[in-house]
Design a protein around this motif. Structure first.
Motif, PDB file in Angstrom:
ATOM      1  N   GLN A  61      -9.550   3.160  -2.759  1.00 17.13           N
ATOM      2  CA  GLN A  61      -8.654   2.067  -3.162  1.00 17.13           C
ATOM      3  C   GLN A  61      -8.086   2.320  -4.552  1.00 17.13           C
ATOM      4  N   SER A  62      -8.928   2.773  -5.450  1.00 14.36           N
ATOM      5  CA  SER A  62      -8.488   3.071  -6.809  1.00 14.36           C
ATOM      6  C   SER A  62      -7.466   4.203  -6.811  1.00 14.36           C
ATOM      7  N   ALA A  63      -7.715   5.241  -5.999  1.00 11.56           N
ATOM      8  CA  ALA A  63      -6.782   6.374  -5.908  1.00 11.56           C
ATOM      9  C   ALA A  63      -5.453   5.917  -5.329  1.00 11.56           C
ATOM     10  N   LEU A  64      -5.477   5.077  -4.301  1.00  9.34           N
ATOM     11  CA  LEU A  64      -4.244   4.569  -3.696  1.00  9.34           C
ATOM     12  C   LEU A  64      -3.441   3.742  -4.703  1.00  9.34           C
ATOM     13  N   GLU A  65      -4.139   2.958  -5.507  1.00 13.75           N
ATOM     14  CA  GLU A  65      -3.459   2.124  -6.500  1.00 13.75           C
ATOM     15  C   GLU A  65      -2.828   2.972  -7.604  1.00 13.75           C
ATOM     16  N   SER A  66      -3.498   4.077  -7.955  1.00 14.47           N
ATOM     17  CA  SER A  66      -2.962   4.887  -9.061  1.00 14.47           C
ATOM     18  C   SER A  66      -1.893   5.877  -8.598  1.00 14.47           C
ATOM     19  N   ASP A  67      -2.011   6.430  -7.354  1.00 14.67           N
ATOM     20  CA  ASP A  67      -1.027   7.424  -6.884  1.00 14.67           C
ATOM     21  C   ASP A  67      -1.087   7.510  -5.356  1.00 14.67           C
ATOM     22  N   ALA A  68      -0.426   6.565  -4.683  1.00 17.98           N
ATOM     23  CA  ALA A  68      -0.448   6.514  -3.218  1.00 17.98           C
ATOM     24  C   ALA A  68       0.163   7.775  -2.613  1.00 17.98           C
ATOM     25  N   GLN A  69       1.233   8.293  -3.195  1.00 19.67           N
ATOM     26  CA  GLN A  69       1.860   9.513  -2.683  1.00 19.67           C
ATOM     27  C   GLN A  69       0.904  10.700  -2.826  1.00 19.67           C
ATOM     28  N   GLY A  70       0.170  10.753  -3.909  1.00 14.23           N
ATOM     29  CA  GLY A  70      -0.812  11.826  -4.133  1.00 14.23           C
ATOM     30  C   GLY A  70      -1.908  11.795  -3.073  1.00 14.23           C
ATOM     31  N   VAL A  71      -2.356  10.600  -2.701  1.00 15.36           N
ATOM     32  CA  VAL A  71      -3.376  10.463  -1.644  1.00 15.36           C
ATOM     33  C   VAL A  71      -2.791  10.927  -0.317  1.00 15.36           C
ATOM     34  N   LYS A  72      -1.562  10.514  -0.046  1.00 23.32           N
ATOM     35  CA  LYS A  72      -0.907  10.941   1.195  1.00 23.32           C
ATOM     36  C   LYS A  72      -0.785  12.457   1.231  1.00 23.32           C
ATOM     37  N   ASP A  73      -0.355  13.051   0.140  1.00 24.00           N
ATOM     38  CA  ASP A  73      -0.152  14.501   0.087  1.00 24.00           C
ATOM     39  C   ASP A  73      -1.453  15.284   0.254  1.00 24.00           C
ATOM     40  N   ILE A  74      -2.533  14.805  -0.343  1.00 20.24           N
ATOM     41  CA  ILE A  74      -3.796  15.550  -0.225  1.00 20.24           C
ATOM     42  C   ILE A  74      -4.281  15.579   1.221  1.00 20.24           C
ATOM     43  N   PHE A  75      -3.937  14.552   1.977  1.00 15.64           N
ATOM     44  CA  PHE A  75      -4.329  14.515   3.392  1.00 15.64           C
ATOM     45  C   PHE A  75      -3.277  15.159   4.295  1.00 15.64           C
ATOM     46  N   ALA A  76      -2.010  14.746   4.133  1.00 13.85           N
ATOM     47  CA  ALA A  76      -0.989  15.110   5.116  1.00 13.85           C
ATOM     48  C   ALA A  76       0.097  16.027   4.584  1.00 13.85           C
ATOM     49  N   GLY A  77       0.057  16.384   3.331  1.00 14.64           N
ATOM     50  CA  GLY A  77       1.091  17.255   2.785  1.00 14.64           C
ATOM     51  C   GLY A  77       0.935  18.683   3.295  1.00 14.64           C
ATOM     52  N   THR A  78       1.947  19.510   2.997  1.00 15.67           N
ATOM     53  CA  THR A  78       1.889  20.920   3.374  1.00 15.67           C
ATOM     54  C   THR A  78       0.669  21.547   2.709  1.00 15.67           C
ATOM     55  N   GLY A  79      -0.172  22.179   3.524  1.00 20.02           N
ATOM     56  CA  GLY A  79      -1.413  22.763   2.999  1.00 20.02           C
ATOM     57  C   GLY A  79      -2.469  21.719   2.702  1.00 20.02           C
ATOM     58  N   GLY A  80      -2.221  20.485   3.151  1.00 21.33           N
ATOM     59  CA  GLY A  80      -3.176  19.408   2.917  1.00 21.33           C
ATOM     60  C   GLY A  80      -4.438  19.559   3.764  1.00 21.33           C
ATOM     61  N   ALA A  81      -5.394  18.702   3.486  1.00 19.96           N
ATOM     62  CA  ALA A  81      -6.698  18.772   4.171  1.00 19.96           C
ATOM     63  C   ALA A  81      -6.544  18.622   5.679  1.00 19.96           C
ATOM     64  N   GLY A  82      -5.664  17.747   6.117  1.00 24.25           N
ATOM     65  CA  GLY A  82      -5.458  17.545   7.552  1.00 24.25           C
ATOM     66  C   GLY A  82      -4.941  18.804   8.224  1.00 24.25           C
ATOM     67  N   GLU A  83      -3.965  19.458   7.610  1.00 25.40           N
ATOM     68  CA  GLU A  83      -3.399  20.690   8.162  1.00 25.40           C
ATOM     69  C   GLU A  83      -4.448  21.803   8.200  1.00 25.40           C
ATOM     70  N   LYS A  84      -5.214  21.930   7.129  1.00 24.78           N
ATOM     71  CA  LYS A  84      -6.242  22.973   7.081  1.00 24.78           C
ATOM     72  C   LYS A  84      -7.308  22.749   8.154  1.00 24.78           C
TER      73      LYS A  84
END
Length: 167
Positions: A61-84
């Motif tokens: 929740q704290s991460a989403l409040e500080s940088d929601a796009q950053g949380v999205k990118d770490i999971f779903a961005g190119t080379g993100g955790a989801g892709e790996k």
């Protein structure tokens, strides 16, 4: 030959998969250099001692409040955790050349070999049983033959004994 089955030992595929997933979760996410989050642990995802994952909802929740796009990118961005994770899991679960398909094929081959060995051993035992039954039958016939001869000899001896007493 003897076959040993180690059902209480974790399979190498499961062990290596768990190790690789642990590594994917623990290492920095590729392409996250400019992202405020580089590790999944920064957004609340961590491995527990028992091998399961935990989610710290307060941290997320704290991460989403500080940088929601950053949380999205770490999971779903190119080379993100989801892709790996998807790439890795597809490589082991591919039905044609994945590790699991290869292991299944190997185990099926082993099962076929064990079934063939079982059939061979069963055929040998059946043949051995047949030979023993034949030998026993021959022995039984010999015993009956000798018993008949013994009865004849006893009768002859009785006749001689009786014949000698009557004279």
């Amino acid at each position: 030959h003897e076959v040993e089955l180690h059902t209480n030992q974790p399979d190498s595929i499961a062990r290596s998969t768990q190790n690789r997933l642990r590594s994917l979760i623990s290492e920095p996410v590729t392409g996250s250099g400019e992202n405020s989050f580089q590790y999944l642990s920064q957004v609340g995802i961590e491995f527990q001692e028992n091998g399961s994952l935990s989610l710290d909802t307060t941290k997320l929740q704290s991460a989403l409040e500080s940088d929601a796009q950053g949380v999205k990118d770490i999971f779903a961005g190119t080379g993100g955790a989801g892709e790996k994770m998807e790439t890795y899991l597809r490589s082991i679960t591919n039905s044609f050349d994945g590790v699991i398909a290869s292991k299944i094929s190997s185990l099926e081959t082993r099962i076929d070999s064990l079934n063939d060995d079982y059939d061979d051993k069963q055929q040998y035992l059946n043949s051995y049983e047949d030979r023993l039954v034949e030998k026993f039958s021959q022995l039984e016939q010999s015993v009956l033959k000798y018993q008949g001869m013994s009865d004849q000899l006893s009768s002859i001896i009785d006749t001689w004994d009786t014949g000698g007493k009557d004279k």
